[in-house]
Each structure stands twice: as structure tokens, then as C-alpha cells.
Design an enzyme around this catalytic site. Structure first.
Site, mmCIF file in Angstrom:
data_model
loop_
_atom_site.group_PDB
_atom_site.id
_atom_site.type_symbol
_atom_site.label_atom_id
_atom_site.label_comp_id
_atom_site.label_asym_id
_atom_site.label_seq_id
_atom_site.Cartn_x
_atom_site.Cartn_y
_atom_site.Cartn_z
ATOM 1 N N ASP A 158 0.806 -1.173 0.097
ATOM 2 C CA ASP A 158 0.122 0.040 0.170
ATOM 3 C C ASP A 158 1.010 1.040 0.286
ATOM 4 O O ASP A 158 2.178 1.273 -0.523
ATOM 5 C CB ASP A 158 -1.088 0.246 1.293
ATOM 6 C CG ASP A 158 -2.504 0.127 0.719
ATOM 7 O OD1 ASP A 158 -2.572 1.627 0.752
ATOM 8 O OD2 ASP A 158 -3.177 -0.154 1.088
ATOM 9 N N HIS A 205 -3.595 5.964 2.911
ATOM 10 C CA HIS A 205 -4.747 4.770 2.782
ATOM 11 C C HIS A 205 -3.697 3.230 3.336
ATOM 12 O O HIS A 205 -4.608 3.034 3.493
ATOM 13 C CB HIS A 205 -4.418 4.478 1.234
ATOM 14 C CG HIS A 205 -5.248 3.568 0.898
ATOM 15 N ND1 HIS A 205 -4.682 2.486 0.140
ATOM 16 C CD2 HIS A 205 -6.419 3.548 -0.262
ATOM 17 C CE1 HIS A 205 -5.331 2.043 -0.413
ATOM 18 N NE2 HIS A 205 -6.643 2.214 -0.351
ATOM 19 N N SER A 375 -11.134 -1.216 -0.764
ATOM 20 C CA SER A 375 -10.317 -0.839 -0.220
ATOM 21 C C SER A 375 -10.334 -1.336 1.265
ATOM 22 O O SER A 375 -9.096 -1.445 2.101
ATOM 23 C CB SER A 375 -9.620 0.565 -1.403
ATOM 24 O OG SER A 375 -8.926 0.200 -2.004
#
Length: 807
Positions: A158, A205, A375
């Protein structure tokens, strides 16, 4: 390539490794080791012919073993030739994947965990869970099975992770439990973005997805699992080559330099909340992970509109992956969630759905954020697998068996408008994730080992004690004691040894413990405190001189790093008896001084540990070292004058650069020698390595600066010695600084026929290199050995040598 220039692309080879042997191995570590060995050796042999061809074409290239692909920089003619080769399956452009806007827009960042969770209570990891954690019934698994993911390691590929976030720090595998962190084998930055070796996240994220998997205080599904991470996305973009690097690291974690791989330290589970290209480039990665017993979960994608079918994207839409869709708190499918059937092969996708709308989780800056996306759904599945494998350790590494239990436990939702059945359709997959139902269906044969670690003299509870179990096959699982000194570890029936360790205490071991199915086994342990002694020494540089300003760390202790004084001396006044890692990191400018890593065994007396740091190397084994200064005057003039120009010269003997032989080179006014392109590096110098289409590749940079050659300046060459032991010098005489800096620079690069090395010599450099790059870089732009970048470190009458590596 419409402009006729070079670009970066991948050559995917037809031949594939045989991973059947890895799948037959009995333990997670042995599966990963077998897969790594087979993939690495197979890639080396099958890529040999292609690499020789690319070397002949003078094309920069970098191989990857996990997908048997080679990254190449070249033009259309080269692409056409490669596509015709019988060993090539395809030529694929270098692509990037974007973290979808819906996932990072409409941020709801808060410093309050309670606000993120929507509760005023203070959760401790067992109550007031986030809505998604409760909806998949993870909290019921905590309560009914006393299972929070103990002994399982989760990773993500990520944007990185804030490793010291209050709700993530305790679970980071690199946390030594004493206030220090070891990042080698626990974090890898494939993008080169992080300022230090410590994990970073410049997007948020990755911190969010990791929080959903393992965060404390109600946010994470498996709050007692350990985590590691690979940063494969620069910010909101994830490039092919960086994802490949990250994928390789997942299977065989390395140190921060990408060296010394340890497949035995591979994670059990890896979360992938990214995707978006309609290709199948990652099939090999998925197969490699699966053969190693690493469960992978992939986002189904956010390209849906709530109606249209076949909107899921790779890799989550590929048959080999376990793709995850998203739903909201009211049980409705997310409007963005990607639907099947798979646009790749028409197969059934997604595999399952999980909470993915308004998901609160950790965020950089010790804060929290609530965002949407598949996600956010995918880490619910990854965390759920950690619960399942912790509760039923006989399932660890059983990918198909685990998928079957997840599928069987899922709650059916009837929506067949894209195809399928009520039980398995192309909107919901097998249905809504229900980890309690899956755990209930799992084999409940695990023995549970628990106990408490205490100080033998005082009886005080000892937190952060490492408890490691090893079975007869060599499988290792690790947990740490909590703040109350207790630990819990479910294990399959068998015979085990247990090791207990913690700073300041003597290690303890218990061997020959036989556990029966479903046995409850209690093993309390009392540890004896050990005395402390002084550790000191002198650190010397590569020349043997005292090295001031170096940072000295004793890893595995809570002691802060110390800095060497003007005489290179360091001192730790009190260090508990035991064996520790010793790391010495030179201060900037590091020049040719490398990082020293060794051990320090503190016995019954003070310890003197003197250290000489090693020479710096790059990944290809090239070595940097100060050299004896022996100036070679130029004798033959090169037709090169002015600013931002170059001239091609013939070399009197074959010169090898990163394993490729050259008979010609281009010399620029800006102090560069280029083996691939005639004109690179104009106007501005950069740090090395410099990847990407516009990166400077295949170069020697004796003094890469914005220089100009006026009437007082010249470039010359000279050849000395006899055949077999000749030296060839390229000399810049009295080069002026284009920015108006006073003074001039006279320097040279000397190639040695006998050794294959190159020596950079400096007769006079007015600004001492304050605006220059000095070093070498390979043909792909991925490897380099930089001596300095915009640092005034070059003294007149000095020399610097680069010795050829093994490549």
C-alpha cells in the site's frame, strides 16, 4: 513511443517456475523458502539469454524473479525485436494504478478515536467495535474464542503505514517492546519515498487499511496479530515495477537495502487494496504467494455504479485472487463496488463482500479517518483470516481450505442481475463476510498455551516478553506478553519447545512439551534479572581514521542511540547482560562509509567493542573506496565546447559498466560519461539512482554539475600502459560553473583495463562539489552508488575509486 524516444516497458517470458514442490512443504517458512528458491533460480536461468541480448543492444534492464519479467528501457525497434523472440510471452508497457478518488475524498479526519467510532466509550479492543468489525462478528470471535489473531503476521502492499500510531505501534513486528524499533525485514519502501528506514505513509491509505486489520481499541479485526508492510505506492499512484519489488519482498523480506532475503520471515497474509488495469500481469505473483501459503486478499475495485456488470478489475477479478466487494451499514451493496463476471475470464467475481462504506480507521498524524471503498472492505477479510488461522492453526497456509470456510460462513444475499445464484452471484459473491460462522465451521483441535511472565525476585508482571514456539517441523509462532504479563497462543497438537526472552532478563527455554488436541496448557514463567555493564569502543571509517558523528545503536535494548565524539568514541554506561545487535550508521556526508551491522555479547564484565565501518556497496556489488591520487594529464583533445553538449568517443579497450561491455561512450560538458544516451543530465543534476523514463541511467558521474567549457576550458583523453594493463583517462580541464560560481574545476575519470574499475580524480574543484553529483548508476536506473550529492566534500588532490561488482 510516438515521438520516437525511449520508454520503459516489461518483457514477460513464457517459461514458468514449477511451484508444486513448495506447495508440498509442511510449514509456512519451508513453503516460502522453497517457492523463493525455485522462482529465483528459474528466473536466473530463463532470463540469461534475454539479458545477454539486451546487453548486446546496450539497453538498460532489471529482472524480476516473482513474475519472470524484465524491465527494459528502449525504443520501438527494440520492442519489435523483443516481441519476435520465441522465449517472450508479451511486451507490456509500464503502468500505474491509482488509489480511487472515492476512497480518499470527503475526508473525516479527527484526532478522537471515540469520534471516529461514533461512541463516547473508551474501547479497549474488546468492546465498542467499529460497525464493520461488529458486522462481520469479529468481536464475537474475540469473546467466544478468546481469539484476536495471536501468532499471525499480516502485511499490506500500500502507501505505507504510520508505524508509531498509538493504535498500531504495539502490533508492529519491528517493535522491540522496549521503545526501539527494528525495520529490516519488517518494512520495505519500494518507492524510495520515506526519508529514513522507518515506515512512512505520505497518503494515509495504507495506515487506514492496516488499522482495519490489526488496530487496537475496536478499530481492527485482529488486534493481537502482528503486522509488517511494503510501500508499493508513491502517494496515490502504484507503479508496476514498485509493485513487483513489493511483491518479491512479501515472499522474501529483506533488509532496508533490499538485500539478504529471508523467506522464513514472510507474512501469513497480505492485503492488496489497489488495482485497476485490465491485464493479467500479476497472475505469477498471485501464484507465487499462494504456493508459499500466503493468503492474499484483493479489492474488487470502485468502478461500479450499482447496476452495470463486469466492473470489477484486476488483480481482484483474476481467478487466482480472492476479490472483495463492499457494502454499507444498512446491508446495501456499495454503489461503487465492482461487479462480476470477471472482465478477464468471465469467472465468478467478487468472491465475497465486506464492510466498505464509512469505515473508521487509523490515519497518519495519530489521527483517524472515515472513508469508503472496496479498499476498506478488503482488510476486513485479511483480518478475518488472521482470526481464523489463530483459532485453527492447522489451517495456516491452506489457501483453498481457508477460502472454502470463508465462503461457507458468508451470509447469502440474493442479487442475480449480473448472473449467478442466490448463494453465489456476481454482485455479492458468496455473500457477506461472517467470520464467527467460519470459525465455528473450522476444525477445533488446537491446544491453547497460556501463562504469565513475572520477575523471579519481585513477582512483578513483565510486559513485552517475547514467547516463541517451535514445533518438530521447525514452524515458529511468536506472541508477546501484554501489560499484565500474560500471553495466549493456540497451537496444533504436537511437540514444542518454547523460548522466553526480554531485555534485562536471562532467556528461558522449555523443551519437549507435547500438546494434545484441544488441550489447555498453562506455562507460567519467572525470569531472572541480569546485571548491567558498560559497552564502549571506537568507530573508524574505511581508511581506519576515527569517525565522529556516527550513530551507534544496540538493537534489542531500550537504550537510545549514542553518537561518536570527535575521537570516534562511543559509550553505553549500563547495558544488561545478553546478546544484541550493534549497528553503526555514519553521519552525512557518508561518502564511502557503509553501515556496520554486527553483534555485541555483553557478559559478566564491561565490553570494549571497536568497529571499522565497511565500504559502501550498491545492489550489484560495486564498491566505493578512497583511492591513491595519481593524476594522468590529457593528451588528445575532444571536440567539445560550450554549454549542454556532448561528444562521442571511442574507448581504447572494452570497458565494463554494471556487467555490460562498451567500446564507445558519450562525454558531456556537465561532467558526465554516458554509455546509453548521448545527451542526459543537462542543466540540473539529481540524486542517484534516478529511475523513470527521464532518469539518468548507465552513467559515470565524476562531477555532474551545470558546467560550461569556454576558451580556457577543454576535454582531453589519454591512454597509458601496455595491452592488458592500460589506463584510459577522460579529463575536464578548467571547466567553468554556468551559475557564475567563482573558480573552476579540473577533474578526470580513469578506467583501468586490468581491474575493470574506475577512479575519479580531482586536481582542483572550486566549490568542492557543493552543486554536483558524484557516483555511478546502472542501465535501468534502479541501482547506483552515489558518493555525494550537492555536498562540499571534494578536496583538491584526492581520488575516489569504484571497484566492479559481481554482475
Amino acid at each position: 513511443m510516438r515521438d520516437g524516444g525511449d520508454t520503459t516497458f516489461f518483457v514477460v517470458l513464457k517459461d514458468r517456475a514449477d511451484l508444486s514442490g513448495a506447495k508440498k512443504q509442511k510449514t509456512h517458512a519451508k513453503k516460502a523458502e522453497a517457492a523463493y528458491r525455485e522462482l529465483r533460480s528459474h528466473a536466473e536461468s530463463s532470463q540469461k539469454s534475454l539479458n545477454a541480448f539486451l546487453d548486446k543492444k546496450k539497453a538498460g534492464h532489471q529482472g524480476y524473479w516473482i513474475a519472470n519479467a524484465v524491465k527494459v528501457t528502449g525504443g520501438q525497434d527494440l520492442v519489435n525485436e523483443l516481441a519476435e523472440r520465441p522465449d517472450v510471452a508479451s511486451v507490456v508497457e509500464r503502468r500505474s494504478f491509482k488509489l480511487d478518488d472515492i476512497e480518499t475524498s470527503d475526508k473525516q479526519v479527527t484526532a478522537s478515536r471515540a469520534a471516529a467510532l461514533g461512541t463516547d466509550s473508551s474501547a479497549d479492543g474488546t468492546d465498542a467495535p467499529a460497525w464493520g468489525v461488529a458486522d462481520i462478528k469479529a468481536d464475537q470471535v474475540w469473546d467466544q474464542y478468546q481469539d484476536r489473531g495471536e501468532g499471525i503476521v499480516i502485511a499490506n502492499v500500500d502507501s505505507g503505514v504510520q508505524y508509531d500510531h498509538p493504535d498500531l505501534a504495539a502490533n508492529y513486528r519491528g517493535n522491540n517492546g522496549d521503545g526501539t524499533f527494528s525495520n529490516d525485514y519488517n518494512f520495505y519502501d519500494a518507492t524510495g519515498t520515506c526519508a529514513t528506514t522507518a515506515p512512512c505513509d505520505n497518503n494515509g491509505h495504507g495506515t487506514h487499511t492496516m488499522g482495519t486489520m490489526v488496530a487496537k481499541n475496536g478499530l481492527g479485526v485482529a488486534p493481537n496479530a502482528k503486522w509488517i508492510a511494503a510501500k508499493g505506492c508513491t502517494t496515490d499512484l502504484c507503479y508496476d515495477d514498485e509493485l513487483l519489488d513489493a511483491g518479491q519482498w512479501i515472499l522474501a523480506p529483506t533488509d532496508h537495502n533490499g538485500q539478504n532475503p529471508r523467506p522464513d520471515l514472510a507474512p501469513n497474509i497480505v492485503n492488496n487494496s489497489w488495482g485497476g488495469d485490465d491485464g493479467t500481469f500479476y497472475t505469477d505473483i498471485l501464484n507465487a504467494w499462494n504456493s508459499a501459503g500466503i493468503f492474499e486478499a484483493f479489492a474488487a475495485g470502485n468502478d461500479g455504479n450499482g447496476v452495470t456488470c463486469s466492473t470489477t478489475h484486476p488483480p481482484g477479478s483474476q481467478a487466482e485472487s480472492y476479490g472483495v466487494g463492499a457494502y454499507d451499514v444498512n446491508g446495501r451493496i456499495g454503489s461503487f463496488s465492482g461487479f462480476g463476471p470477471s472482465p478477464i475470464d468471465g469467472g465468478a467475481k467478487p468472491n465475497i463482500t465486506a464492510p466498505g462504506v464509512q469505515i473508521p480507521s487509523t490515519w497518519p498524524g495519530n489521527s483517524y479517518n472515515t472513508i469508503n471503498g472496496t479498499s476498506m472492505a478488503t482488510p476486513h477479510v485479511a483480518g478475518a483470516v488472521a482470526l481464523l488461522w489463530s483459532a485453527a492453526p492447522s489451517l495456516i497456509g491452506d489457501i483453498q481450505g481457508t477460502r472454502k470456510l470463508l465462503d461457507e460462513g458468508a451470509r447469502d444475499v440474493d442479487d442475480t442481475h449480473c448472473g449467478g445464484t442466490a448463494e453465489m452471484n456476481y454482485v455479492w459473491g458468496e455473500g457477506k463476510l461472517d467470520i464467527l460462522a467460519s470459525v465455528e465451521k473450522a476444525p477445533h483441535t488446537a491446544a491453547v498455551v497460556s501463562g504469565k511472565a513475572t520477575d523471579k525476585a519481585t513477582g512483578a508482571a513483565l510486559p513485552n516478553i517475547t514467547v516463541q514456539s517451535t514445533d518438530a517441523a521447525g514452524a515458529v509462532r511468536t506472541v508477546t506478553t501484554g501489560t499484565d504479563g500474560t500471553y495466549r497462543l493456540p497451537l496444533a497438537a504436537g511437540t514444542y519447545s518454547f523460548a522466553y526472552s526480554g531485555y534485562g532478563y536471562a532467556n528461558r527455554a522449555v523443551t519437549g512439551v507435547t500438546l494434545a488436541e484441544s488441550q489447555a496448557y498453562t506455562r507460567d514463567i519467572a525470569l531472572t534479572a541480569v546485571p548491567s555493564h558498560q559497552v564502549s569502543g571506537i568507530v573508524r571509517d574505511v581508511t581506519g581514521k576515527p569517525l565522529p558523528g556516527a550513530s551507534v545503536e544496540l538493537t534489542g535494548t531500550p537504550l537510545p542511540a549514542v553518537t561518536t565524539d570527535a575521537n570516534g568514541r562511543y559509550t553505553f554506561k549500563k547495558v544488561a547482560e545478553g546478546s544484541y545487535g550493534l549497528a553503526v550508521k555514519p553521519a552525512a556526508p557518508v561518502l564511502c562509509n557503509g553501515v556496520y551491522t554486527g553483534t555485541a555479547a555483553v557478559g559478566a564484565a564491561d565490553l570494549t567493542k571497536n568497529v571499522q565501518v565497511p565500504n559502501r556497496t550498491d545492489n550489484s556489488g560495486n564498491v566505493c573506496a578512497p583511492a591513491a591520487y595519481s593524476w594522468i594529464a590529457g593528451s588528445k583533445k575532444v571536440a567539445l565546447t560550450g554549454d549542454e553538449d556532448s561528444a562521442k568517443i571511442s574507448l581504447p579497450f572494452s570497458v565494463k559498466h554494471y556487467g555490460v561491455s562498451y567500446s564507445t561512450a558519450s562525454v558531456t560538458t556537465d561532467g558526465l560519461i554516458n554509455f546509453l544516451s548521448s545527451r542526459v543530465g543537462d542543466y540540473n543534476n539529481t540524486a542517484l539512482p534516478a529511475a523513470g523514463v527521464n532518469g539518468v541511467k548507465g552513467i559515470v558521474a565524476p562531477l555532474w554539475d551545470d558546467l560550461t567549457l569556454d576558451k580556457k576550458s577543454s576535454v582531453q583523453t589519454a591512454t597509458t600502459g601496455t595491452r592488458g594493463s592500460r589506463k584510459f583517462a577522460i579529463v575536464w580541464n578548467n571547466a567553468a560553473y554556468a551559475n557564475g560560481t567563482s573558480g573552476r574545476a579540473t577533474f578526470e575519470a580513469v578506467f583501468d583495463e586490468a581491474t575493470g574499475g574506475v577512479t575519479l580524480q580531482y586536481q582542483s574543484v572550486a566549490d568542492r562539489g557543493a552543486g554536483a553529483t558524484v557516483g555511478i548508476a546502472d542501465q535501468s536506473g534502479s541501482d547506483a552508488l552515489q558518493y555525494s550529492f550537492n555536498q562540499a566534500v571534494i578536496a583538491n588532490g584526492t581520488a575516489l575509486g569504484f571497484t566492479q561488482g559481481a554482475k
